[in-house]
Write a protein that holds these residues in place. Structure first.
Motif, mmCIF file in Angstrom:
data_model
loop_
_atom_site.group_PDB
_atom_site.id
_atom_site.type_symbol
_atom_site.label_atom_id
_atom_site.label_comp_id
_atom_site.label_asym_id
_atom_site.label_seq_id
_atom_site.Cartn_x
_atom_site.Cartn_y
_atom_site.Cartn_z
ATOM 1 N N GLU A 184 0.843 -1.188 0.000
ATOM 2 C CA GLU A 184 0.000 0.000 0.000
ATOM 3 C C GLU A 184 0.883 1.245 0.000
ATOM 4 O O GLU A 184 1.996 1.215 0.517
ATOM 5 N N GLY A 185 0.434 2.324 -0.572
ATOM 6 C CA GLY A 185 1.218 3.552 -0.538
ATOM 7 C C GLY A 185 0.670 4.585 -1.496
ATOM 8 O O GLY A 185 -0.329 4.351 -2.168
ATOM 9 N N LYS A 186 1.377 5.736 -1.561
ATOM 10 C CA LYS A 186 0.948 6.777 -2.482
ATOM 11 C C LYS A 186 1.678 6.588 -3.817
ATOM 12 O O LYS A 186 2.906 6.517 -3.842
ATOM 13 N N ALA A 187 0.917 6.507 -4.903
ATOM 14 C CA ALA A 187 1.518 6.381 -6.237
ATOM 15 C C ALA A 187 1.995 7.755 -6.669
ATOM 16 O O ALA A 187 1.203 8.699 -6.705
ATOM 17 N N VAL A 188 3.286 7.883 -6.966
ATOM 18 C CA VAL A 188 3.809 9.206 -7.321
ATOM 19 C C VAL A 188 4.288 9.307 -8.767
ATOM 20 O O VAL A 188 4.419 10.404 -9.310
ATOM 21 N N ASP A 189 4.537 8.163 -9.421
ATOM 22 C CA ASP A 189 5.072 8.252 -10.787
ATOM 23 C C ASP A 189 4.980 6.898 -11.491
ATOM 24 O O ASP A 189 4.719 5.867 -10.861
ATOM 25 N N VAL A 190 5.238 6.922 -12.795
ATOM 26 C CA VAL A 190 5.432 5.695 -13.577
ATOM 27 C C VAL A 190 6.775 5.880 -14.268
ATOM 28 O O VAL A 190 7.042 6.962 -14.811
ATOM 29 N N ASP A 191 7.654 4.860 -14.192
ATOM 30 C CA ASP A 191 8.995 5.048 -14.761
ATOM 31 C C ASP A 191 9.099 4.548 -16.202
ATOM 32 O O ASP A 191 8.119 4.066 -16.772
ATOM 33 N N GLU A 192 10.310 4.670 -16.770
ATOM 34 C CA GLU A 192 10.511 4.355 -18.188
ATOM 35 C C GLU A 192 10.331 2.871 -18.502
ATOM 36 O O GLU A 192 10.242 2.487 -19.660
ATOM 37 N N HIS A 193 10.238 2.029 -17.463
ATOM 38 C CA HIS A 193 9.950 0.607 -17.699
ATOM 39 C C HIS A 193 8.470 0.298 -17.480
ATOM 40 O O HIS A 193 8.067 -0.854 -17.484
ATOM 41 N N GLY A 194 7.686 1.352 -17.223
ATOM 42 C CA GLY A 194 6.254 1.154 -17.005
ATOM 43 C C GLY A 194 5.926 0.746 -15.579
ATOM 44 O O GLY A 194 4.788 0.405 -15.268
ATOM 45 N N ARG A 195 6.945 0.803 -14.685
ATOM 46 C CA ARG A 195 6.685 0.404 -13.291
ATOM 47 C C ARG A 195 6.029 1.539 -12.529
ATOM 48 O O ARG A 195 6.329 2.718 -12.756
ATOM 49 N N LEU A 196 5.139 1.175 -11.605
ATOM 50 C CA LEU A 196 4.479 2.183 -10.773
ATOM 51 C C LEU A 196 5.401 2.513 -9.602
ATOM 52 O O LEU A 196 5.865 1.621 -8.891
ATOM 53 N N VAL A 197 5.671 3.808 -9.395
ATOM 54 C CA VAL A 197 6.591 4.221 -8.337
ATOM 55 C C VAL A 197 5.784 4.729 -7.151
ATOM 56 O O VAL A 197 4.918 5.603 -7.296
ATOM 57 N N LEU A 198 6.052 4.162 -5.971
ATOM 58 C CA LEU A 198 5.366 4.610 -4.757
ATOM 59 C C LEU A 198 6.241 5.639 -4.032
ATOM 60 O O LEU A 198 7.459 5.692 -4.241
ATOM 61 N N GLU A 199 5.594 6.438 -3.175
ATOM 62 C CA GLU A 199 6.316 7.484 -2.427
ATOM 63 C C GLU A 199 7.492 6.893 -1.642
ATOM 64 O O GLU A 199 8.534 7.518 -1.486
ATOM 65 N N SER A 200 7.328 5.650 -1.188
ATOM 66 C CA SER A 200 8.376 4.971 -0.403
ATOM 67 C C SER A 200 9.600 4.633 -1.253
ATOM 68 O O SER A 200 10.621 4.211 -0.731
ATOM 69 N N GLY A 201 9.465 4.751 -2.585
ATOM 70 C CA GLY A 201 10.561 4.392 -3.482
ATOM 71 C C GLY A 201 10.346 3.022 -4.113
ATOM 72 O O GLY A 201 11.040 2.649 -5.067
ATOM 73 N N GLU A 202 9.378 2.277 -3.569
ATOM 74 C CA GLU A 202 9.099 0.943 -4.113
ATOM 75 C C GLU A 202 8.620 1.055 -5.558
ATOM 76 O O GLU A 202 7.836 1.955 -5.888
ATOM 77 N N ARG A 203 9.091 0.146 -6.409
ATOM 78 C CA ARG A 203 8.667 0.143 -7.818
ATOM 79 C C ARG A 203 7.943 -1.155 -8.123
ATOM 80 O O ARG A 203 8.498 -2.239 -7.919
ATOM 81 N N ILE A 204 6.706 -1.036 -8.575
ATOM 82 C CA ILE A 204 5.868 -2.210 -8.791
ATOM 83 C C ILE A 204 5.883 -2.590 -10.274
ATOM 84 O O ILE A 204 5.557 -1.770 -11.131
ATOM 85 N N VAL A 205 6.241 -3.861 -10.539
ATOM 86 C CA VAL A 205 6.331 -4.319 -11.928
ATOM 87 C C VAL A 205 4.955 -4.710 -12.454
ATOM 88 O O VAL A 205 4.571 -4.339 -13.560
ATOM 89 N N SER A 206 4.209 -5.483 -11.657
ATOM 90 C CA SER A 206 2.873 -5.846 -12.119
ATOM 91 C C SER A 206 1.974 -6.113 -10.926
ATOM 92 O O SER A 206 2.447 -6.468 -9.844
ATOM 93 N N GLY A 207 0.708 -5.930 -11.105
ATOM 94 C CA GLY A 207 -0.227 -6.138 -10.012
ATOM 95 C C GLY A 207 -1.577 -5.530 -10.323
ATOM 96 O O GLY A 207 -1.797 -4.992 -11.413
ATOM 97 N N ASP A 208 -2.444 -5.659 -9.347
ATOM 98 C CA ASP A 208 -3.805 -5.163 -9.485
ATOM 99 C C ASP A 208 -3.979 -3.983 -8.529
ATOM 100 O O ASP A 208 -3.750 -4.133 -7.332
ATOM 101 N N VAL A 209 -4.366 -2.852 -9.048
ATOM 102 C CA VAL A 209 -4.424 -1.649 -8.226
ATOM 103 C C VAL A 209 -5.850 -1.340 -7.770
ATOM 104 O O VAL A 209 -6.782 -1.419 -8.553
ATOM 105 N N ILE A 210 -5.982 -0.982 -6.505
ATOM 106 C CA ILE A 210 -7.255 -0.442 -6.021
ATOM 107 C C ILE A 210 -6.955 0.993 -5.597
ATOM 108 O O ILE A 210 -6.023 1.230 -4.816
ATOM 109 N N HIS A 211 -7.719 1.943 -6.113
ATOM 110 C CA HIS A 211 -7.534 3.333 -5.702
ATOM 111 C C HIS A 211 -8.254 3.530 -4.368
ATOM 112 O O HIS A 211 -9.459 3.300 -4.273
ATOM 113 N N LEU A 212 -7.507 3.932 -3.334
ATOM 114 C CA LEU A 212 -8.145 4.077 -2.025
ATOM 115 C C LEU A 212 -8.617 5.507 -1.806
ATOM 116 O O LEU A 212 -9.738 5.748 -1.393
ATOM 117 N N ARG A 213 -7.764 6.495 -2.038
ATOM 118 C CA ARG A 213 -8.189 7.892 -1.909
ATOM 119 C C ARG A 213 -7.264 8.802 -2.713
ATOM 120 O O ARG A 213 -6.256 8.371 -3.216
#
Ligand code: BTN
Length: 214
Positions: free
Chosen positions: A185-214
């Motif tokens: 869980e975390g705040k989504a802050v960016d998408v990088d050049e590999h298409g990974r979702l970047v979280l505020e914590s620095g974590e980069r997600i390669v694939s998954g299912d997203v639920i928008h919480l707020r």
């Protein structure tokens, strides 16, 4: 380049038919069907595929930007119908929080199969929407296909990331992500050049299912 289009009335899954053709060495072609009996969604889900929807698969050479390029191509085509779609990461095409199109990309050897389902004149689920639901009219599935393929072929790699970020409804949201390794869980802050979702914590997600919480 104009891609060859193989047309079928009913198939199990256009992705599977496309893979069979690709095994013979063919690349840069499209498989389209009126109906699928075993339509596949992401994360092992089913994709309901009754007549009235558009179901197709593009086979092209591997490229890390493909998930972003395909989402942008579908969203841009829907804009031609005066719709205002957004992209829920990675490439669910949404209108007013309802899904209108989904994309399943399967990569093997040197190529990827990009499977696209668009709810055109049929809405298979209550929680989804279709071009017909949104515009009040039946539209030509072939027109939608031609438009998506044109966008796909002309998407210049240079601007992909910027285009994608403009369409993203996930960046800036607090999200819960179900990945094969577990939930995060975390705040989504960016998408990088590999298409990974970047979280505020620095974590980069390669694939998954997203639920928008707020
Ligand atoms: C998703 O959002 O879960 C992805 C759905 C992808 C559906 C398309 S329809 C054409 C192609 N053939 C399949 O079996 N799946 C993709």
């Amino acid at each position: 380049m104009k891609m060859k289009i193989y047309r079928f009335k009913k198939v199990s899954s256009t992705n599977d038919v496309a893979k069979k053709i690709a095994l013979k060495g063919e690349r840069d072609f499209v498989v389209v069907a009126d109906e699928q009996t075993k339509g596949k969604g992401r994360m092992g889900r089913k994709w309901l595929s009754p007549v009235g929807g558009l179901y197709f698969s593009i086979v092209t050479k591997k490229n890390p930007m493909l998930p972003l390029i395909s989402g942008i191509s579908v969203a841009s085509s829907l804009k031609d119908f005066d719709l205002s779609p957004v992209l829920k990461w990675p490439n669910d095409v949404m209108i007013k929080n309802k899904k209108i199109s989904g994309i399943l990309i399967e990569c093997l050897n040197d190529y990827c199969v990009i499977g696209v389902g668009v709810n055109v004149n049929k809405t298979p689920l209550k929680t989804a929407t279709s071009i017909k639901d949104e515009t009040g009219r039946n539209v030509s599935k072939d027109m939608v296909l031609t438009s998506v393929l044109k966008n796909f072929e002309s998407c210049s790699e240079k601007n992909v990331l910027d285009e994608y970020k403009k369409l993203s409804s996930t960046i800036g949201k607090w999200v819960k992500i179900k990945t094969l390794k577990g939930d995060t869980e975390g705040k989504a802050v960016d998408v990088d050049e590999h298409g990974r979702l970047v979280l505020e914590s620095g974590e980069r997600i390669v694939s998954g299912d997203v639920i928008h919480l707020r």
